[in-house]
Motif scaffolding. Structure first.
Motif, short mmCIF file in Angstrom:
data_model
loop_
_atom_site.label_atom_id
_atom_site.label_comp_id
_atom_site.label_asym_id
_atom_site.label_seq_id
_atom_site.Cartn_x
_atom_site.Cartn_y
_atom_site.Cartn_z
N ARG A 161 -12.98 11.62 -10.75
CA ARG A 161 -11.54 11.21 -10.41
C ARG A 161 -11.52 10.03 -9.70
O ARG A 161 -12.29 9.87 -8.69
N TRP A 162 -10.48 9.40 -9.92
CA TRP A 162 -10.30 7.96 -9.39
C TRP A 162 -9.47 7.96 -7.94
O TRP A 162 -8.59 8.90 -7.93
N VAL A 163 -9.85 7.17 -7.16
CA VAL A 163 -9.25 7.18 -5.66
C VAL A 163 -8.54 5.96 -5.46
O VAL A 163 -9.33 4.78 -5.73
N MET A 164 -7.43 5.45 -5.36
CA MET A 164 -6.66 4.54 -4.87
C MET A 164 -6.71 4.10 -3.36
O MET A 164 -5.96 5.31 -2.69
N HIS A 165 -7.13 3.25 -2.63
CA HIS A 165 -7.02 2.92 -1.39
C HIS A 165 -6.84 1.87 -0.75
O HIS A 165 -6.63 1.62 0.47
N VAL A 209 -5.10 9.59 -3.91
CA VAL A 209 -4.90 8.44 -2.87
C VAL A 209 -5.16 8.84 -1.38
O VAL A 209 -4.78 10.01 -1.07
N LEU A 210 -5.91 8.12 -0.72
CA LEU A 210 -6.07 8.47 0.58
C LEU A 210 -4.83 8.40 1.48
O LEU A 210 -4.17 7.11 1.42
N PRO A 211 -4.40 9.27 1.98
CA PRO A 211 -3.08 9.55 2.77
C PRO A 211 -3.16 8.49 3.74
O PRO A 211 -4.17 8.39 4.46
N SER A 212 -1.98 7.99 4.06
CA SER A 212 -2.09 7.19 5.62
C SER A 212 -0.57 7.18 6.09
O SER A 212 0.31 7.60 5.36
N MET A 213 -0.31 6.70 7.05
CA MET A 213 0.81 6.54 7.71
C MET A 213 0.95 5.39 8.60
O MET A 213 -0.01 5.02 9.14
N PRO A 214 2.14 4.81 8.74
CA PRO A 214 2.21 3.58 9.74
C PRO A 214 2.25 4.04 11.33
O PRO A 214 2.97 5.01 11.50
N VAL A 215 1.72 3.33 11.99
CA VAL A 215 1.74 3.51 13.38
C VAL A 215 1.61 2.05 14.25
O VAL A 215 1.09 1.12 13.73
N GLN A 274 -13.42 -0.38 -6.45
CA GLN A 274 -13.50 1.07 -7.08
C GLN A 274 -13.99 2.19 -6.17
O GLN A 274 -14.80 1.96 -5.29
N CYS A 275 -13.59 3.24 -6.44
CA CYS A 275 -13.58 4.44 -5.74
C CYS A 275 -13.50 5.78 -6.67
O CYS A 275 -12.36 5.89 -7.26
N ALA A 276 -14.78 6.59 -6.49
CA ALA A 276 -14.40 7.84 -7.68
C ALA A 276 -15.21 9.05 -6.87
O ALA A 276 -16.20 8.60 -6.32
N TRP A 277 -14.82 10.20 -7.43
CA TRP A 277 -15.42 11.53 -6.60
C TRP A 277 -15.33 12.40 -7.58
O TRP A 277 -14.70 12.51 -8.55
N ASN A 306 0.91 -1.02 0.15
CA ASN A 306 -0.04 0.08 -0.25
C ASN A 306 0.94 1.31 -0.05
O ASN A 306 0.63 2.29 -0.66
N LEU A 307 1.84 1.28 0.82
CA LEU A 307 2.85 2.53 0.66
C LEU A 307 3.58 2.62 -0.22
O LEU A 307 3.95 3.75 -0.92
#
Length: 619
Positions: free
Chosen positions: A410-414, A300-306, A397-400, A284-285
């Motif tokens: 537009r497409w979103v990768m998540h 891309v939905l932002p993400s961070m490892p915790v 699939q995700c779009a907005w 994913n990262l």
């Protein structure tokens, strides 16, 4: 020979790490070995602290002593010439202190590093021979960029305010030594709300509790993070679909005080994501970074490892990210409504996207389709689906779009957990998908006006951003950053979940990245009955200019690429500052932008100093 190294920097979406919105941003580090048979002096690290001082570290990568007298360091219009008496022994380092005032030390440089990133040039005493080039990006205060290992051909970034020479720059080839701490998030709630058979949310319990959804299955908790001064009141519930039945589950977190200051990722609702496949956080990262390098046509939905702790129980490695809600996508424009589609689009959508895709399927005029679809976004999403071969592309699939007449989808990768196998024929899988299944690849391949742009873009991505040198460097950097947390997570869940260990996951990912581009191109060739041809492209050193393939920069040097015979290769020569484009060596009367003919076998971009540059030579 010139070599280009891909490095990764952890930055926030808005340039502020304290908010926790981390994304990966790429840059280029260039080394020029000027001493082919003797000592080699390189810029080994920079540390941008800001006033009152910055640091620059030099490193002698050779075995002989180097006299620095007369050697020059340039940063744009800033100049410094080293005084007599400075010697640097073989395999030794020297830290230079950069300040805005005049200093008496021989190690003093009378200017600060540009705080918006820049390029440092190291020139020999003659003022013309280029010894080294070190390009660094905008960095948070106190962070350092350093060669890995010292004088080597890779780079690491370290969030440390120590002097450059005391940074933990690895001295061996084990990437594990580059691991950096992962922040700890702590959730505290009534143990009964987790494990009680009647009301606990993280157990099977009396009601298959972990599968339950809705507000009745949300529980009050306190959340403590390194960025928050005080623990915050939140509600917690189980999140996800298929992952609910796994031992390691995902959690949704909603902030109780919605009127407080902006929260992580400017969201009011977060997901602590437990990726469905073992150590899929790497996948994913990696894709998050590749999309950024490809130009961010896909959101891309932002993400961070915790590292998650619940009631003092370690839960291992998670990704924290905003929930996919129309409110989050419209966070920068509170006046407009957002249309958002999640899941199988052709089955569930009632917001207009299905009609747009059907117009594409029926071969409508492309100019009309572009009024409702962002085709660049759709094409890049289709390319990433083909590359990963992800088996759940239809379900995820995700779009907005902004919900007004000018809004385009537009497409979103998540969710990039479930990649296919390296040898999977994703081309046939997508192109023969049932009519009731969403396949962006199928629709783009069928329309006569989108087929060639899609294939041209995919070909360019496979040769640049998705090529093995690019993807393997990024994945190695990610693994080095996460390795300790990955092994900790593996120890926590090994007895309850059948998963490969981190080294096995890393090896499998590396095998995929090394072989997938060629295999995918071969599948395209077989599907289209279009033979593969070879083209050799020579790009100059970056100080002269560069070559872009469909807007994606090629590394300096000569490389051989495999392409489909019928698919155009679009190149553009871009001169560096002070330079000008001369010609494509093998072509006549061709401008900077060209479409390479199918019969061409070799292409070389030629640059020279612009006329005005002769009056401004480095002194």
């Amino acid at each position: 020979m010139w070599s280009v190294i891909n490095a990764c920097l952890l930055r926030s979406r808005a340039g502020d790490l304290t908010r926790g919105a981390i994304s990966l941003v790429g840059l280029m580090l260039l080394r020029v070995p000027a001493f082919a048979q003797g000592p080699m002096l390189v810029i080994n690290a920079v540390q941008s602290v800001g006033a009152p001082h910055d640091h620059i570290e030099l490193y002698n990568a050779g075995g002989s002593v180097i006299a620095l007298e007369g050697i020059r360091l340039h940063a744009g219009s800033l100049r410094h010439q080293f005084p007599p008496g400075l010697l640097l022994g073989g395999h030794e380092r020297m830290v230079l202190h950069a300040t805005a005032d005049d200093g008496s030390s021989a190690l003093h440089i009378p200017w600060l590093l540009p705080d918006d990133g820049g390029t440092l040039l190291l020139l020999a005493a003659d003022g013309f021979t280029l010894l080294d080039v070190f390009t660094y990006p905008v960095m948070p205060r106190g962070w350092s960029m350093a060669r890995y290992p010292a004088g080597g051909t890779d780079a690491i970034f370290l969030p440390d305010r120590a002097m450059c020479s005391t940074l933990a720059v690895p001295q061996n080839d084990e990437p594990h030594t580059a691991a950096t701490p992962i922040p700890v998030w702590t959730l505290m709630l009534d143990p009964g709300d987790l494990y009680d058979p009647e009301r606990g949310i993280d157990v099977e319990g009396a009601h298959a509790n972990y599968s339950r959804k809705g507000r009745n299955w949300a529980r009050l908790a306190q959340l403590a993070t390194p960025e928050d001064t005080l623990a915050q009141g939140v509600s917690v519930r189980i999140a996800g679909n298929g992952s609910r039945s796994l031992a390691k589950r995902s959690f949704r977190i909603d902030r109780k005080d919605a009127g407080a200051e902006p929260w992580h990722f400017d969201a009011e609702s977060l997901v602590l994501r437990a990726d469905a496949q073992g150590h899929a956080i790497l996948n994913n990262l990696l894709m998050q970074e590749l999309v950024a390098r490809a130009g961010r046509h896909v959101d891309v939905l932002p993400s961070m490892p915790v590292r998650l702790t619940m009631n003092q129980e370690q839960r291992g490695l998670y990704r924290v990210m905003p929930r996919r809600t129309s409110k989050w996508f419209g966070r920068d424009d509170n006046q407009s409504r957002i249309a958002l589609v999640n899941g199988p689009m052709l089955e569930t959508d009632s917001s207009g996207l299905r009609q747009c895709l059907e117009r594409l399927r029926h071969g409508d005029r492309i100019e009309d389709i572009q009024l409702c679809l962002d085709l660049e976004s759709m094409i890049d999403m289709a390319c990433m689906d083909l590359f990963t071969g992800r088996v759940d592309h239809d379900l995820n699939q995700c779009a907005w779009r902004m919900d007004h007449p000018e809004g385009r989808w537009r497409w979103v990768m998540h969710d990039m957990d479930l990649w296919g196998g390296m040898a999977d024929n994703s081309v046939d899988l997508h192109c023969t998908a049932p009519a009731n299944e969403t396949s962006l690849v199928r629709e783009l391949m069928r329309h006569p006006r989108t087929r060639t742009p899609f294939l041209s873009r995919l070909q360019a991505l496979l040769s640049t951003v998705l090529s093995p040198p690019s993807t393997l460097h990024i994945s190695d950097s990610l693994y080095a950053h996460l390795v300790d947390a990955l092994w900790e997570d593996h120890r926590i869940w090994a007895e309850r979940m059948d998963r490969p260990d981190p080294d096995q996951a890393r090896a499998a990912l590396a095998y995929f990245l090394e072989h997938r581009p060629h295999r995918l191109l071969r599948h395209l060739s077989e599907h289209m009955q279009d033979p593969i041809r070879t083209i050799r492209i020579t790009a100059p050193p970056t100080a002269l200019g560069w070559v872009e393939w469909d807007g994606l920069r090629l590394p300096p040097g000569t490389a051989q690429f495999h392409v489909l015979r019928s698919v155009p290769v679009r190149l553009r020569a871009v001169p560096a500052e002070g330079m000008e484009f001369v010609e494509w060596k093998e072509l006549e009367d061709a401008g900077p932008a060209i479409v390479v003919e199918p019969g061409a076998r070799s292409i070389t971009a030629v640059f020279r100093p612009a006329a005005a540059s002769h009056r401004h030579r480095l002194q």
